[in-house]
Design a protein around this motif. Structure first.
Motif, mmCIF file in Angstrom:
data_model
loop_
_atom_site.group_PDB
_atom_site.id
_atom_site.type_symbol
_atom_site.label_atom_id
_atom_site.label_comp_id
_atom_site.label_asym_id
_atom_site.label_seq_id
_atom_site.Cartn_x
_atom_site.Cartn_y
_atom_site.Cartn_z
ATOM 1 N N LYS A 47 0.830 -1.243 -0.092
ATOM 2 C CA LYS A 47 0.041 0.002 0.018
ATOM 3 C C LYS A 47 0.773 1.284 0.187
ATOM 4 C CE LYS A 47 -4.129 2.225 0.211
ATOM 5 N NZ LYS A 47 -4.044 3.164 0.625
ATOM 6 N N THR A 48 2.137 1.120 0.621
ATOM 7 C CA THR A 48 2.850 2.321 0.489
ATOM 8 C C THR A 48 3.396 2.712 -0.882
ATOM 9 O OG1 THR A 48 3.729 1.907 2.777
ATOM 10 C CG2 THR A 48 5.144 3.345 1.456
ATOM 11 N N VAL A 49 3.690 1.558 -1.543
ATOM 12 C CA VAL A 49 4.360 1.735 -3.060
ATOM 13 C C VAL A 49 3.327 2.049 -3.530
ATOM 14 C CG1 VAL A 49 5.150 0.294 -4.798
ATOM 15 C CG2 VAL A 49 6.270 0.299 -2.499
ATOM 16 N N ALA A 50 1.916 1.520 -3.628
ATOM 17 C CA ALA A 50 0.841 1.883 -4.394
ATOM 18 C C ALA A 50 0.528 3.300 -4.085
ATOM 19 C CB ALA A 50 -0.392 1.047 -4.090
ATOM 20 N N GLY A 51 0.519 3.921 -2.881
ATOM 21 C CA GLY A 51 0.253 5.105 -2.592
ATOM 22 C C GLY A 51 1.408 6.360 -3.192
ATOM 23 N N GLN A 52 2.781 5.777 -3.238
ATOM 24 C CA GLN A 52 3.745 6.664 -3.818
ATOM 25 C C GLN A 52 3.468 6.653 -5.358
ATOM 26 O OE1 GLN A 52 7.128 4.271 -2.488
ATOM 27 N NE2 GLN A 52 7.219 5.475 -0.596
ATOM 28 N N ALA A 53 3.229 5.500 -6.070
ATOM 29 C CA ALA A 53 2.776 5.400 -7.411
ATOM 30 C C ALA A 53 1.472 6.055 -7.868
ATOM 31 C CB ALA A 53 2.774 3.870 -7.642
ATOM 32 N N ALA A 54 0.569 6.131 -6.951
ATOM 33 C CA ALA A 54 -0.828 6.839 -7.388
ATOM 34 C C ALA A 54 -0.180 8.318 -7.603
ATOM 35 C CB ALA A 54 -1.630 6.608 -6.317
ATOM 36 N N GLY A 55 0.439 9.081 -6.473
ATOM 37 C CA GLY A 55 0.914 10.399 -6.898
ATOM 38 C C GLY A 55 1.724 10.722 -7.991
ATOM 39 N N LEU A 56 2.632 9.910 -8.136
ATOM 40 C CA LEU A 56 3.438 10.089 -9.411
ATOM 41 C C LEU A 56 2.809 9.826 -10.688
ATOM 42 C CD1 LEU A 56 7.006 10.366 -9.846
ATOM 43 C CD2 LEU A 56 6.157 8.339 -11.153
ATOM 44 N N VAL A 57 2.170 8.743 -10.771
ATOM 45 C CA VAL A 57 1.568 8.522 -11.901
ATOM 46 C C VAL A 57 0.305 9.459 -12.082
ATOM 47 C CG1 VAL A 57 -0.021 6.747 -13.184
ATOM 48 C CG2 VAL A 57 1.918 5.782 -11.833
ATOM 49 N N ALA A 58 -0.472 9.843 -11.302
ATOM 50 C CA ALA A 58 -1.431 10.881 -11.465
ATOM 51 C C ALA A 58 -0.989 12.135 -12.086
ATOM 52 C CB ALA A 58 -2.469 11.074 -10.401
ATOM 53 N N SER A 59 0.045 12.727 -11.571
ATOM 54 C CA SER A 59 0.745 13.828 -11.695
ATOM 55 C C SER A 59 1.215 13.986 -13.332
ATOM 56 C CB SER A 59 1.496 14.270 -10.838
ATOM 57 O OG SER A 59 2.925 13.662 -10.851
ATOM 58 N N LEU A 60 2.063 12.685 -13.710
ATOM 59 C CA LEU A 60 2.689 12.704 -14.774
ATOM 60 C C LEU A 60 1.625 12.554 -15.862
ATOM 61 C CD1 LEU A 60 5.893 10.738 -14.367
ATOM 62 C CD2 LEU A 60 5.664 13.383 -14.607
ATOM 63 N N ALA A 61 0.464 11.818 -15.566
ATOM 64 C CA ALA A 61 -0.523 11.496 -16.783
ATOM 65 C C ALA A 61 -1.213 12.860 -17.113
ATOM 66 C CB ALA A 61 -1.746 10.715 -16.237
ATOM 67 N N HIS A 62 -1.561 13.734 -15.930
ATOM 68 C CA HIS A 62 -2.033 15.159 -16.251
ATOM 69 C C HIS A 62 -0.932 16.075 -16.838
ATOM 70 C CE1 HIS A 62 -6.014 14.789 -14.723
ATOM 71 N NE2 HIS A 62 -5.871 14.096 -13.764
ATOM 72 N N GLN A 63 0.279 16.030 -16.448
ATOM 73 C CA GLN A 63 1.157 16.692 -17.055
ATOM 74 C C GLN A 63 1.429 16.584 -18.791
ATOM 75 O OE1 GLN A 63 2.628 19.076 -15.402
ATOM 76 N NE2 GLN A 63 3.949 19.924 -17.215
ATOM 77 N N ILE A 64 1.154 15.154 -19.132
ATOM 78 C CA ILE A 64 1.369 15.075 -20.441
ATOM 79 C C ILE A 64 -0.107 15.170 -21.136
ATOM 80 C CG2 ILE A 64 1.565 12.833 -21.959
ATOM 81 C CD1 ILE A 64 3.548 11.896 -19.981
ATOM 82 N N HIS A 65 -1.293 14.998 -20.608
ATOM 83 C CA HIS A 65 -2.441 15.249 -21.148
ATOM 84 C C HIS A 65 -2.471 16.960 -21.527
ATOM 85 C CE1 HIS A 65 -3.828 11.114 -20.500
ATOM 86 N NE2 HIS A 65 -4.514 11.467 -21.574
ATOM 87 N N GLY A 66 -1.978 17.594 -20.708
ATOM 88 C CA GLY A 66 -2.017 19.176 -20.619
ATOM 89 C C GLY A 66 -3.569 19.452 -20.217
ATOM 90 N N ALA A 67 -3.933 20.606 -20.470
ATOM 91 C CA ALA A 67 -5.069 21.154 -20.071
ATOM 92 C C ALA A 67 -6.255 20.118 -20.314
ATOM 93 C CB ALA A 67 -5.372 22.566 -20.450
#
Lengths: 361, 383
Positions: free
Chosen positions: A278-298
């Motif tokens: 769950k620790t690793v999943a939580g870390q991944a959740a934050g990173l994946v969500a932020s990079l996904a939005h960064q690449i999708h742009g607005a």
């Protein structure tokens, strides 16, 4: 992947594809997806991991986790973990038949009083942020050494949601439950409670693994379609490096979650495994969500884009059933208890053979 | 995508028995003061006698068939042996290259005579290898090697310069990647691997010292070195395929996660002794990641044992694992507030110094993390 899990993965995928979320339909049905639930029920998935003699369809936690990963990918609005892994297994653990239909699982906290009374128990107080309570036909409450089966209408449901819009309802109780729906635990209560918490945490981590994979796949697809400066943005190394970083986290989370499921099934180092997953999943959740939005742009930041189904769930689930700090604190305690020379055995999950050190020479 | 078919592995009971045997051996070695635990010992810990003691117990070249001195053990058995040695901070550098890549390479691509000549010595922990891949102008872009192999009667003549060749000053044998044909449109064609026994009069080996002054790396100058046909490894021209196969195998092992583990273990004990464990959760999050990364590395070993070639999964392990090795350093710094000191008699400041000073290498060796991410990106279909 073994054959059973492979077949299950394919059929859950196909059902989710057919009855997957449609925002309008979800609004009409109070934020859950009854047609998907019926379809999952008809393929015998909804009581996976509950033994057959208690009305379940059998299977282990590893199998249930494989289903949760797919449901997480599809942002499926159904109480699968609650019905199968949590409420269903609690009832089965008391030797009781699991009733049909979706279930919600509650662990009685200080705000919920359960007192013996003539012919049963008296329940008063409130259970907060109960996942999918409004969708459940029955509520299953673990109160110390008893498990209580209630019809939903015996509680008063006040609707609430998490940031993904999934039902997290408060349920108020002021009722008497007859003795025939109050069961004694067969196992040791502390152990049952511990296992219930482990499965709750593991379920959220497994959903995260699925949602993170979907966020990555949407992002890979978008990076191939979106053109800037005369070429698809996937041609830029900066974007490629982000995508590769996401893929690493997604794969790590998947392996951690599945290995933790094995640890729960075999009861070997399960507490360390689930806290780590769950620790690793939580870390991944934050990173994946932020990079996904960064690449999708607005565009990914809008209501019309499906990315939000995955990312809002990643943000919600990382804080449910113990976030990174809470799970890390569990690990800290284990490290402390392992004592001198105990860190490596804790990681490798093998019985500890003390290694003489300089001081003890 | 194949990536998502990676599954966790549960080690069979007999491997846990093997683990107990290795732990007992390591315990006895430590008790007798035969080694001092250190970080990054697969680069820095050259100890030929330690390697020989491992070889005596059958823990080197485990995957070799019995006729070559091995025990035909699988990738998972080797995984258990390797992770126990690394976690204990044992000196494994001498046999590392031979055990991890040259041995398996010889087994896969070598002639019968080459296997009989080299593999039993590797398994005994007596024959050590170095590999000449990188060059002054060739780091991550391995296809750009310029060391030239020219066809002569009964063999080849090699000229060129190799750099970063770990342990070449101790090793008895060197394997060199060289160009057998001029660069063509297919940059990966026209490469070959050549076996050279050391010392050799036409091979000059000079130290390239690390920033600490330690001597592990070398510059290796080949001046018209004659290599007979019997010492060509595999097919001339097929070197790229042979080398990348080896590299894929070497990327996912526990050494990509555990280089700084001895530091973490010592720091944990120091914090526990001071009653300071559990006051913050920073250690728990590192432990979580270590647990998960080990599961991932183990899953790749399982795939290897089943005969798969999980090159992309291996790249992901190495990218995540080597960055983790650096995370350990920062975690220990923040939690212990100890100043690193290479000359300290206390373990903690000494190991912290070793770890910090070795840290640049973690994310460079065996393909930089940027290259590894490129490998992953290609699998994702964006390159």
């Amino acid at each position: 992947m073994n054959d059973i899990i492979e077949a299950l993965d394919a059929s859950v995928r196909s059902v989710c594809g057919k009855y997957g979320a449609d925002d309008e339909a979800l609004r009409r049905t109070d934020g859950w997806n009854p047609s998907l639930w019926s379809a999952l029920e008809s393929i015998g998935v909804t009581t996976l991991s509950v033994p057959e003699e208690y009305g379940g369809s059998g299977g282990d936690v590893v199998t249930a986790v494989a289903v949760l990963e797919v449901l997480g990918e599809y942002a499926a609005a159904v109480p699968f973990a609650e019905t199968a892994l949590l409420a269903g297994r609690l009832l089965a653990g008391c030797g009781v038949q699991v009733p049909p239909g979706p279930l919600a699982a509650i662990v009685a906290g200080p705000e919920l009083q359960v007192q013996p009374t003539v012919g049963g128990v008296q329940m008063s107080g409130v259970a907060r942020r109960v996942p999918w309570a409004r969708a459940a036909e029955h509520l299953v409450v673990l109160a110390e050494d008893q498990v209580i089966l209630l019809r939903r209408a015996e509680g008063l449901v006040a609707q609430g949601t998490n940031i993904a819009g999934e039902p997290r309802d408060d349920v108020a109780f002021d009722c008497t439950v007859p003795a025939e729906r109050v069961y004694w635990l067969r196992g040791e209560p502390q152990r049952v409670l511990r296992e219930q918490r482990l499965r709750t945490t593991l379920a959220r981590a497994a959903l995260i693994a699925g949602a993170a994979r979907r966020a990555l796949e949407l992002t890979v697809a978008y990076a191939g379609e979106r053109e800037q400066f005369g070429r698809p943005i996937k041609k830029f190394q900066a974007v490629q490096q982000h995508l590769a970083a996401m893929a690493g986290e997604v794969l790590l989370t998947k392996i951690a979650v599945e290995a933790a499921a094995v640890a729960v099934d075999t009861d070997s180092g399960a507490e360390v495994a689930v806290a780590a997953a769950k620790t690793v999943a939580g870390q991944a959740a934050g990173l994946v969500a932020s990079l996904a939005h960064q690449i999708h742009g607005a565009l990914g930041y809008t209501e019309e884009h499906p990315l939000r189904h995955s990312t809002t769930r990643l943000w919600a689930w990382r804080d449910e059933a113990g976030n990174e700090a809470a799970c890390s604190a569990v690990l800290d305690q284990h490290v402390l208890a392992a004592g001198k020379g105990g860190l490596w055995p804790l990681i490798s999950g093998a019985a500890y053979v003390p290694v003489p050190t300089k001081e003890s020479r | 995508m194949d990536l998502w078919n990676l599954r966790p592995v549960t080690l069979p009971a007999e491997l846990e028995t093997l683990r107990r045997d290795i732990r007992a051996f390591l315990g006895a070695e430590l008790a007798a003061g035969r080694f001092t635990p250190r970080c990054d010992q697969w680069l820095g810990g050259w100890d030929a006698s330690f390697s020989r003691r491992l070889g005596e117990r059958g823990w080197i070249g485990m995957a070799f068939p019995e006729q070559y001195g091995g025990r035909q053990a699988g990738a998972l058995a080797r995984f258990v042996v390797t992770e126990e040695l690394l976690a204990a901070g044992a000196p494994v550098a001498a046999h590392w290259i031979a055990d991890r890549q040259t041995g398996p390479g010889l087994l896969r691509f070598g002639t019968e005579e080459q296997k009989h000549t080299y593999l039993p010595g590797i398994a005994r922990g007596e024959r050590f290898f170095a590999v000449g891949l990188s060059e002054p102008d060739t780091g991550s872009d391995l296809a750009s090697v310029r060391t030239r192999a020219t066809r002569v009667v009964d063999g080849w003549r090699l000229s060129g310069t190799k750099v970063w060749t770990s342990g070449a000053h101790h090793a008895q044998t060197l394997v060199v990647l060289a160009r057998t044909a001029a660069p063509a449109a297919d940059r990966h064609a026209g490469l070959g691997q050549f076996i050279i026994d050391l010392p050799h009069p036409a091979v000059q080996i000079r130290p390239i010292r690390l920033l600490t002054g330690e001597h592990h790396f070398n510059e290796v100058v080949l001046d018209e070195v004659f290599v007979p046909d019997a010492r060509v490894l595999g097919e001339p021209g097929d070197g790229w395929h042979q080398v990348t196969h080896e590299l894929a195998m070497e990327r996912s092992g526990p050494e990509r996660i555990l280089s700084t583990f001895p530091l973490l273990a010592v720091a944990t004990e120091s914090l526990a002794a001071a009653g300071r464990l559990g006051e913050r959760c920073a250690l728990g999050s590192v432990v979580a990641r270590l647990w998960a990364l080990r599961q991932m590395s183990l899953a790749v070993a399982g795939r290897l044992e089943a005969g798969g070639v999980p090159a992309v999964e291996a790249a992901a392990v190495k990218d995540l694992g080597t960055r983790f090795e650096n995370t350990v350093i920062d975690c220990v710094r923040m939690l212990t507030q100890v100043e690193p000191d290479p000359g300290a008699t206390d373990e903690l400041p000494r190991m912290l110094a070793e770890a910090v000073l070795h840290s640049p290498g973690f994310t460079l060796r065996g393909g930089t993390n940027e290259i590894l991410r490129g490998v992953i990106a290609r699998q994702l279909g964006v390159r």
